[in-house]
Design a protein around this motif. Structure first.
Motif, mmCIF file in Angstrom:
data_model
loop_
_atom_site.group_PDB
_atom_site.id
_atom_site.type_symbol
_atom_site.label_atom_id
_atom_site.label_comp_id
_atom_site.label_asym_id
_atom_site.label_seq_id
_atom_site.Cartn_x
_atom_site.Cartn_y
_atom_site.Cartn_z
ATOM 1 N N VAL A 186 0.766 -1.167 0.056
ATOM 2 C CA VAL A 186 -0.660 0.230 0.008
ATOM 3 C C VAL A 186 0.476 1.500 0.210
ATOM 4 C CG1 VAL A 186 -1.662 0.953 1.312
ATOM 5 C CG2 VAL A 186 -1.861 -1.308 0.930
ATOM 6 N N GLY A 187 2.482 1.164 1.124
ATOM 7 C CA GLY A 187 2.629 2.387 1.190
ATOM 8 C C GLY A 187 3.755 2.904 -0.528
ATOM 9 N N ASP A 188 4.658 1.359 -1.374
ATOM 10 C CA ASP A 188 4.503 1.487 -2.397
ATOM 11 C C ASP A 188 3.631 2.328 -3.489
ATOM 12 O OD1 ASP A 188 7.405 0.888 -1.146
ATOM 13 O OD2 ASP A 188 7.154 -0.857 -1.883
ATOM 14 N N CYS A 189 2.498 1.777 -3.503
ATOM 15 C CA CYS A 189 2.364 1.643 -4.884
ATOM 16 C C CYS A 189 0.175 2.555 -4.200
ATOM 17 C CB CYS A 189 1.155 0.647 -5.231
ATOM 18 S SG CYS A 189 2.362 -0.624 -6.083
ATOM 19 N N PRO A 190 0.593 4.230 -3.593
ATOM 20 C CA PRO A 190 -0.859 4.607 -3.178
ATOM 21 C C PRO A 190 -1.597 4.609 -4.219
ATOM 22 C CG PRO A 190 1.153 6.238 -2.543
ATOM 23 C CD PRO A 190 1.028 5.161 -3.224
ATOM 24 N N ASP A 191 -1.146 4.890 -5.837
ATOM 25 C CA ASP A 191 -1.799 5.375 -6.093
ATOM 26 C C ASP A 191 -2.933 4.629 -7.328
ATOM 27 O OD1 ASP A 191 -0.894 8.047 -6.700
ATOM 28 O OD2 ASP A 191 0.484 7.429 -8.514
ATOM 29 N N ALA A 192 -2.650 3.096 -7.001
ATOM 30 C CA ALA A 192 -3.336 2.385 -7.221
ATOM 31 C C ALA A 192 -4.525 2.130 -6.677
ATOM 32 C CB ALA A 192 -2.590 0.775 -7.594
ATOM 33 N N PHE A 193 -4.203 1.884 -5.102
ATOM 34 C CA PHE A 193 -4.849 2.011 -3.890
ATOM 35 C C PHE A 193 -6.071 3.067 -4.006
ATOM 36 C CE2 PHE A 193 -2.041 -1.727 -2.761
ATOM 37 C CZ PHE A 193 -2.956 -2.497 -2.081
ATOM 38 N N SER A 194 -5.836 4.130 -3.876
ATOM 39 C CA SER A 194 -7.080 4.894 -3.730
ATOM 40 C C SER A 194 -7.312 5.545 -4.673
ATOM 41 C CB SER A 194 -5.975 7.000 -4.346
ATOM 42 O OG SER A 194 -5.244 6.643 -5.420
ATOM 43 N N GLY A 195 -7.941 4.014 -5.636
ATOM 44 C CA GLY A 195 -8.850 3.938 -7.019
ATOM 45 C C GLY A 195 -9.755 3.285 -6.988
ATOM 46 N N LEU A 196 -9.021 2.043 -5.550
ATOM 47 C CA LEU A 196 -9.701 0.772 -5.686
ATOM 48 C C LEU A 196 -11.344 1.144 -5.106
ATOM 49 C CD1 LEU A 196 -7.676 -1.424 -4.292
ATOM 50 C CD2 LEU A 196 -7.892 -1.298 -6.551
ATOM 51 N N THR A 197 -12.303 0.213 -5.953
ATOM 52 C CA THR A 197 -13.435 0.065 -5.514
ATOM 53 C C THR A 197 -14.227 -1.161 -4.119
ATOM 54 O OG1 THR A 197 -14.511 -0.367 -7.583
ATOM 55 C CG2 THR A 197 -14.724 1.710 -7.577
ATOM 56 N N ARG A 198 -13.187 -2.444 -4.508
ATOM 57 C CA ARG A 198 -13.032 -2.889 -3.591
ATOM 58 C C ARG A 198 -11.937 -3.851 -3.521
ATOM 59 N NH1 ARG A 198 -17.539 -7.590 -3.365
ATOM 60 N NH2 ARG A 198 -16.788 -8.922 -2.778
ATOM 61 N N LEU A 199 -12.265 -4.555 -2.284
ATOM 62 C CA LEU A 199 -10.127 -5.013 -1.910
ATOM 63 C C LEU A 199 -10.793 -6.169 -0.746
ATOM 64 C CD1 LEU A 199 -7.747 -4.736 -1.235
ATOM 65 C CD2 LEU A 199 -7.628 -3.269 0.920
ATOM 66 N N ASP A 200 -9.960 -7.395 -1.506
ATOM 67 C CA ASP A 200 -10.534 -9.105 -0.240
ATOM 68 C C ASP A 200 -9.002 -9.159 -0.266
ATOM 69 O OD1 ASP A 200 -11.486 -11.538 0.294
ATOM 70 O OD2 ASP A 200 -12.203 -11.925 -1.328
ATOM 71 N N LEU A 201 -8.963 -8.811 1.245
ATOM 72 C CA LEU A 201 -8.036 -9.730 2.202
ATOM 73 C C LEU A 201 -7.936 -10.553 2.363
ATOM 74 C CD1 LEU A 201 -6.620 -6.578 2.819
ATOM 75 C CD2 LEU A 201 -6.210 -6.857 1.090
ATOM 76 N N ILE A 211 -5.343 1.894 6.043
ATOM 77 C CA ILE A 211 -5.404 1.163 4.529
ATOM 78 C C ILE A 211 -6.548 1.607 4.270
ATOM 79 C CG2 ILE A 211 -5.390 -0.749 3.262
ATOM 80 C CD1 ILE A 211 -4.591 -2.046 5.628
ATOM 81 N N LEU A 212 -7.839 2.270 5.406
ATOM 82 C CA LEU A 212 -9.338 2.882 4.839
ATOM 83 C C LEU A 212 -8.333 4.094 3.949
ATOM 84 C CD1 LEU A 212 -11.468 1.478 7.193
ATOM 85 C CD2 LEU A 212 -11.847 0.883 4.790
ATOM 86 N N SER A 213 -7.412 5.018 5.057
ATOM 87 C CA SER A 213 -7.922 6.249 4.386
ATOM 88 C C SER A 213 -7.116 6.734 3.049
ATOM 89 C CB SER A 213 -6.347 7.297 5.600
ATOM 90 O OG SER A 213 -6.315 7.892 5.495
ATOM 91 N N THR A 214 -6.248 5.373 3.080
ATOM 92 C CA THR A 214 -5.508 5.215 1.621
ATOM 93 C C THR A 214 -6.988 4.981 0.831
ATOM 94 O OG1 THR A 214 -3.342 4.177 2.442
ATOM 95 C CG2 THR A 214 -3.509 4.901 0.152
ATOM 96 N N CYS A 215 -7.521 4.174 0.628
ATOM 97 C CA CYS A 215 -8.389 3.536 -0.312
ATOM 98 C C CYS A 215 -9.839 4.083 -0.167
ATOM 99 C CB CYS A 215 -8.864 2.231 -0.435
ATOM 100 S SG CYS A 215 -7.474 0.907 0.231
ATOM 101 N N LYS A 216 -9.553 5.952 -0.784
ATOM 102 C CA LYS A 216 -11.054 6.718 -1.094
ATOM 103 C C LYS A 216 -11.522 5.922 -1.656
ATOM 104 C CE LYS A 216 -7.767 10.406 -0.078
ATOM 105 N NZ LYS A 216 -6.344 9.790 0.452
ATOM 106 N N GLN A 217 -11.954 5.858 -2.666
ATOM 107 C CA GLN A 217 -13.121 5.398 -3.313
ATOM 108 C C GLN A 217 -13.260 3.603 -2.987
ATOM 109 O OE1 GLN A 217 -13.689 7.601 -5.190
ATOM 110 N NE2 GLN A 217 -12.568 9.135 -5.238
ATOM 111 N N LEU A 218 -12.894 3.858 -2.087
ATOM 112 C CA LEU A 218 -13.432 2.080 -1.307
ATOM 113 C C LEU A 218 -15.004 2.049 -1.076
ATOM 114 C CD1 LEU A 218 -12.100 -0.944 -1.155
ATOM 115 C CD2 LEU A 218 -11.779 -0.094 1.330
#
Length: 609
Positions: free
Chosen positions: A298-313, A326-333
């Motif tokens: 997440v720290g290395d790729c904030p641009d990718a996570f900022s545009g995610l709409t779904r995340l499965d961990l 993580i939720l703060s970075t994934c603004k569009q989640l």
């Protein structure tokens, strides 16, 4: 005019085997019998010449006239070769399996029949979708198939590469109904199709864990290749990538997606991240390592996570502040799923997010999950929480309408009061409670206490109630939910899902008495019971519901569900013999018993074994 009663050849059945480089024999065993049964196999192998498109006949006055040949391929009924296309499970292709047909179309020596199965007249298509402005992908399968039935009778002139005759939007529509990797493989068939993967509006790479291991690196390579060469004018309607948490691969994927998000428009983007150890052999030490690797990702790729709409961990043990960060970075989640993820044993998770619509937690060691502020949350699922009095605290969730809770209550399990759990969520209209065939973990409550939080409840599903327990206690929910429309109950000792294999005598009934001797319910219209048996427990229950629900219209009674895995995993356990009614006399007698005491309601009682 002359008429013909010649029967029409049809292709029926479902192709479950997709043609690949290694499964030709298996694939052929499925499709060949269907072609032979329809009487068209000879047209494929070239042993039968193509019928004439038209025939000359005489009308009633003896004049010659030319009419379409009823034996020509244009008469094949295309809706007969659909594999239940109205169901989501068959949405992977319009006709049988799109990839199989495309490959067969390309390799067959006589391609006439497949030319007519796949080529769609462009002018007819434009007319049907409004001068071509609407996207093919927005049309339902039935509409596309109806258009296919009006295909042109013009023969193909280029035998070497028939695929080049198909318009790009039709090819893209077919390719987008299968996985992206299959689409890429298919595009190798024709020079014209080489650039089609970069024009796809849906990029979906969703492989099984076994395939992901065997095709190490393919997700990163294909994603980078497609995303880096796409035109910014084509919106990505859906991006879904499933991959393992391998730092070097993740970094490549994250950089590719992040760069694409900076230059292209994405409607939806999803990451499903697997770990190299599954939950069965994943220790706490592994989960700590995986969580750290993900935090670095997440720290290395904030641009990718900022545009995610779904995340499965899955399989990660985070620090106290990691998930909020993580939720703060994934603004569009909009959707978050956590499987075997937590912040440590007996940790407390606080969740706030402006856009989250769906939240799913399965397993994990949270003592309490607090939904502090989720203004758009609509669906919440919490499966298998550790013992605790307050596993879930619903804070500001004004749009929550569906709540699903699953828990195996063993001897030390705590009992939940729904009035307390739902105190801040009176908007719930769909409630699902799964007891995993163990002890009941909800406390029957007085309607005056419970009614305020169940005021909007419309659908109630009580799953895996233990077989030996009286189900009358569930009526406390009917009493407290005046607008309930459908009640579904499943009674089943599902051994595969039970956490204990102890004697059934250790489980006890839930004590409950009605607050009003003869309460009435005006909104319930449907009662569904799975696991119905011809005993006093079920007969008495149905009778009481019919007496209370004055406007009930339908009662559906099913036999016990059957699971083959239960027999294989627990062959020594005895299965109770079923007393489900079978004969017409038994059915009529039960209907009479269950409706005799009702003076107002006369529902249809269906026995669906």
């Amino acid at each position: 005019m002359a008429s013909s009663s010649t029967s029409t050849p049809t292709l029926t059945g479902q192709i479950t085997e997709r043609l690949t480089r290694s499964n030709y024999i298996m694939w052929r065993t499925q499709i060949a019998p269907q072609l032979r049964g329809a009487g068209v196999f000879g047209y494929v192998d070239g042993s039968i010449p193509e019928p004439a498109k038209v025939v000359v006949t005489k009308d009633k006055d003896g004049k010659e006239e030319t009419i379409p040949n009823p034996l020509h391929f244009s008469k094949i009924r295309y809706h007969d070769i659909r594999a239940s296309s109205h169901r989501p499970a068959a949405a992977t292709g319009i006709l049988l399996d799109a990839i199989s047909l495309l490959l067969l179309y390309y390799y067959c020596s006589n391609l006439s029949i497949y030319h007519r199965l796949l080529i769609l007249p462009y002018t007819q298509l434009k007319k049907s979708v409004g001068n071509g402005e609407a996207r093919l992908s927005e049309l339902p399968n039935d509409v596309l198939l109806n258009i296919l039935e009006t295909q042109s009778t013009e023969a193909a002139t280029n035998v070497e590469d028939r695929l080049s005759e198909l318009p790009n939007d039709l090819l893209l529509n077919i390719l987008e109904r299968v996985g992206t990797l299959d689409a890429v493989r298919t595009c190798i068939l024709s020079k014209k199709m080489h650039k089609l993967p970069t024009m796809l509006s849906q990029i979906v790479i969703d492989l099984s864990p076994r395939d992901l291991i065997q095709m190490d690196g393919v997700v990163a390579h294909v994603a980078d290749k497609i995303l880096s060469t796409r035109s910014p004018q084509i919106t990505v309607r859906k991006l879904k990538l499933k991959f393992f948490l391998v730092p070097s691969r993740c970094l490549s994927i994250g950089k590719s997606v992040g760069l694409a998000m900076a230059t292209q428009k994405f409607d939806a983007a999803e990451f499903e991240i697997m770990t190299l150890r599954d939950n069965g052999c994943c220790t706490d030490a592994h989960r700590l390592v995986f969580a750290q690797q993900f935090n670095d990702f997440v720290g290395d790729c904030p641009d990718a996570f900022s545009g995610l709409t779904r995340l499965d961990l899955r399989n990660m043990r985070f620090g106290e502040s990691d998930i909020p960060n993580i939720l703060s970075t994934c603004k569009q989640l909009e959707s978050l799923s956590l499987f075997e993820c937590d912040g440590g044993v007996c940790s407390v998770l606080h969740v706030e997010h402006a856009r989250l619509v769906e939240f799913v937690i399965t397993f994990g060691e949270f003592k309490t999950v607090v939904l502090d502020r989720l203004p758009r949350l609509q669906r919440m699922t919490y499966n298998i929480w550790p013992c605790g009095e307050n596993p879930l605290v619903l804070g500001f969730v004004p749009q929550l309408w569906k709540l699903s809770l699953t828990k195996a209550n063993l001897s030390s399990g705590k009992i939940l009061n729904l009035s307390k759990l739902l105190d801040n969520a009176p908007t719930v209209s769909d409630l699902y409670l799964d007891f995993l065939s163990e002890k009941i973990w909800v406390q029957p409550e007085c309607p005056k206490v419970l009614a305020p939080v169940l005021a909007k409840l419309r659908f109630l599903n009580l799953d895996h109630l233990p077989e030996e327990c009286d189900i009358t206690w569930t009526l406390f929910l009917l009493e407290a939910a005046p607008y309930l429309e459908e009640l579904c109950i499943t009674v089943w000792d599902h051994k595969c899902r039970m956490e204990s294999q102890k004697s059934i005598s250790e489980k006890s009934d839930v004590k409950w008495e009605p607050s009003v001797p003869h309460f009435k319910h005006k909104k319930l219209v449907r009662l569904i019971i799975y696991g119905f048996q011809s005993d006093d427990n079920f007969i008495g229950y149905v009778r009481r519901v019919i007496q209370a629900a004055v406007n009930i219209r339908e009662v559906s009674l099913h036999d016990r569900k059957v699971c083959q895995w239960c027999f294989e995993k627990f062959p020594h356990l005895e299965v109770r013999p079923s007393s489900y009614p079978r004969t017409s006399e038994e059915l009529d007698l039960l209907r009479e018993k269950m409706t005799a005491a009702s003076a107002t309601a006369s529902p249809f009682i269906h026995f669906r074994s």
